[in-house]
Design a protein around this motif. Structure first.
Motif: not given
Length: 202
Positions: A54-55, A142-144, A159-160, A163
């Protein structure tokens, strides 16, 4: 799915729902004292692998995790007398402290140097979740990787959400990160300046 939980007085029945998801192997987003984090049980290898995907994060960069108190920290990390005094003074708070790992920490969370990053955030929701679960949870913003953290739970869901198993809504948070301080040597070393004041390290 988004679950709204009172940021000051978390409802025990809702905390129980979050914990049930974690016990079943779920990956969640939740509020901390900096921004929203993503996590799962530290003993959930499949969940940890999901968070790496996810990241879009390299496996050689282990995740930190949240403990409920200093006695739990001492189960997962080797805490010297000087480190204990620093932890007691600054936790709960917006810091990640790097310490030598004990043998019970899963290998996925230990660096090549056998260290771990540990947090005790000043946030009633994530503390209630960890306390009810009975052991630490992964914490990563909580971010890429390389992008700005997300402080709005609905943006996290947007956005997530596909997943994640749950998004815990604890209100809008600033997109801040914790200060990272190593307590491995004889004096603290700042590895990242974040929300936590690090002037005491100099």
């Amino acid at each position: 799915m988004v679950i709204e939980i009172n940021a000051e007085n978390p409802q025990s029945r809702l905390i129980a729902r979050v914990v049930e998801s974690l016990q079943k192997g779920g990956v969640i987003a939740y509020p901390t004292d900096t921004t929203y984090g993503i996590g799962c049980s530290i003993f959930n290898k499949k969940g940890i692998d999901r968070i790496y995907l996810l990241k879009q994060r390299e496996k050689k960069k282990p995740f930190s995790f949240i403990c409920t108190d200093l006695s739990e920290v001492a189960r997962y990390a080797k805490v010297s007398n000087y480190a204990f005094r620093i932890l007691k003074r600054h936790l709960p708070g917006p810091y990640t402290f790097v310490l030598d790992a004990t043998s019970i920490v899963p290998d996925l969370l230990v660096t090549r140097q056998k260290t771990v990053g540990i947090r005790i955030p000043d946030n009633p929701i994530c503390m209630a979740i960890t306390r009810a679960l009975g052991h630490p949870i992964i914490t990563t913003s909580a971010n890429l990787s390389g992008e700005e953290p997300i402080g709005d739970p609905f943006l996290v869901e947007q956005e997530m959400g596909k997943q994640l198993d749950l998004v815990v809504d604890g209100g809008i948070l600033p997109p801040d990160v914790s200060s990272v301080v190593s307590l491995i040597g004889d004096s603290p070393v700042v590895l990242r300046k974040g929300l936590g004041d690090v002037s005491w390290c100099s």
